[in-house]
Design an enzyme around this catalytic site. Structure first.
Site, PDB file in Angstrom:
ATOM      1  N   SER A   1      28.046  25.537 101.660  1.00  0.00           N
ATOM      2  CA  SER A   1      28.077  24.805 102.921  1.00  0.00           C
ATOM      3  C   SER A   1      28.997  25.399 103.979  1.00  0.00           C
ATOM      4  O   SER A   1      28.842  25.108 105.155  1.00  0.00           O
ATOM      5  CB  SER A   1      28.443  23.345 102.690  1.00  0.00           C
TER       6      SER A   1
ATOM      7  N   LYS B   1      35.035  21.078 104.823  1.00  0.00           N
ATOM      8  CA  LYS B   1      34.192  21.035 106.018  1.00  0.00           C
ATOM      9  C   LYS B   1      35.036  21.334 107.250  1.00  0.00           C
ATOM     10  O   LYS B   1      36.256  21.331 107.218  1.00  0.00           O
ATOM     11  CB  LYS B   1      33.537  19.657 106.185  1.00  0.00           C
TER      12      LYS B   1
END
Length: 184
Positions: A45, A88
């Site tokens: 990710s 993230k």
């Protein structure tokens, strides 16, 4: 008399070793709990910024003295599995409205100028509609948007400040990519 002196000397040496060991354990606990810890990237990710199996040091101290900033890479626990963490990038800050339109991220109605990647989001998830962030909320996305389940899972796209473990600080493994992590 000499035996008694040797026994006291041995006990004193053993006591000092035990005290030293206790100090090391307490010091390590304080460092890991309040200052920093190691974590591992699991998944794609955050590619091309971070890669699967990269080992990072997480700075837990900075956010005790200042607010997280846009584009910083943060680590936070995944609420459905213990000892599992997400990594993230902060996109939206408290009080802002975030929305993804035609694959582009908009903050308060203006397109966000992103420097770390130019991949358009195919599925904006919860950010398809305007998303107003509360005082203590941050909106996060992975850099590799179309191979990341961040904003598509409501438990991940918006996180509260209290759930931030810290910011990704230094990549420590593999050695060929060792160094500070760029946040912009």
């Amino acid at each position: 008399m000499k035996e008694e002196s040797n026994e006291k000397s041995i006990l004193r040496e053993l006591g000092s070793w035990l005290l030293y060991l206790l100090f090391v354990l307490v010091f390590s606990y304080v460092i890991i709990t309040y200052v920093g810890q190691r974590t591992r990237v699991d998944g794609q990710s955050m590619e091309t910024t971070l890669y699967n199996n990269d080992n990072l040091l997480v700075d837990k101290l900075s956010y005790r003295f200042r607010d997280p900033k846009r584009f910083e890479i943060v680590v936070f626990p995944y609420q459905y599995r213990e000892n599992t963490y997400y990594i993230k990038r902060i996109i939206g800050l408290p009080g802002e409205t975030v929305q993804v339109i035609d694959g582009y991220v908009y903050i308060d109605g203006e397109q966000l100028d992103e420097h770390y990647g130019n991949e358009l989001m195919e599925n904006p998830g919860i950010a398809a509609e305007p998303l107003m962030l509360e005082e203590d909320q941050y909106f996060v996305l992975g850099d590799n948007r179309n191979h990341s389940s961040d904003s598509r899972d409501p438990s991940v796209g918006v996180i509260r400040r209290e759930n931030l473990l810290g910011r990704a600080w230094i990549r420590i493994w593999p050695f060929e990519r060792f160094g500070a992590i760029k946040h912009e």
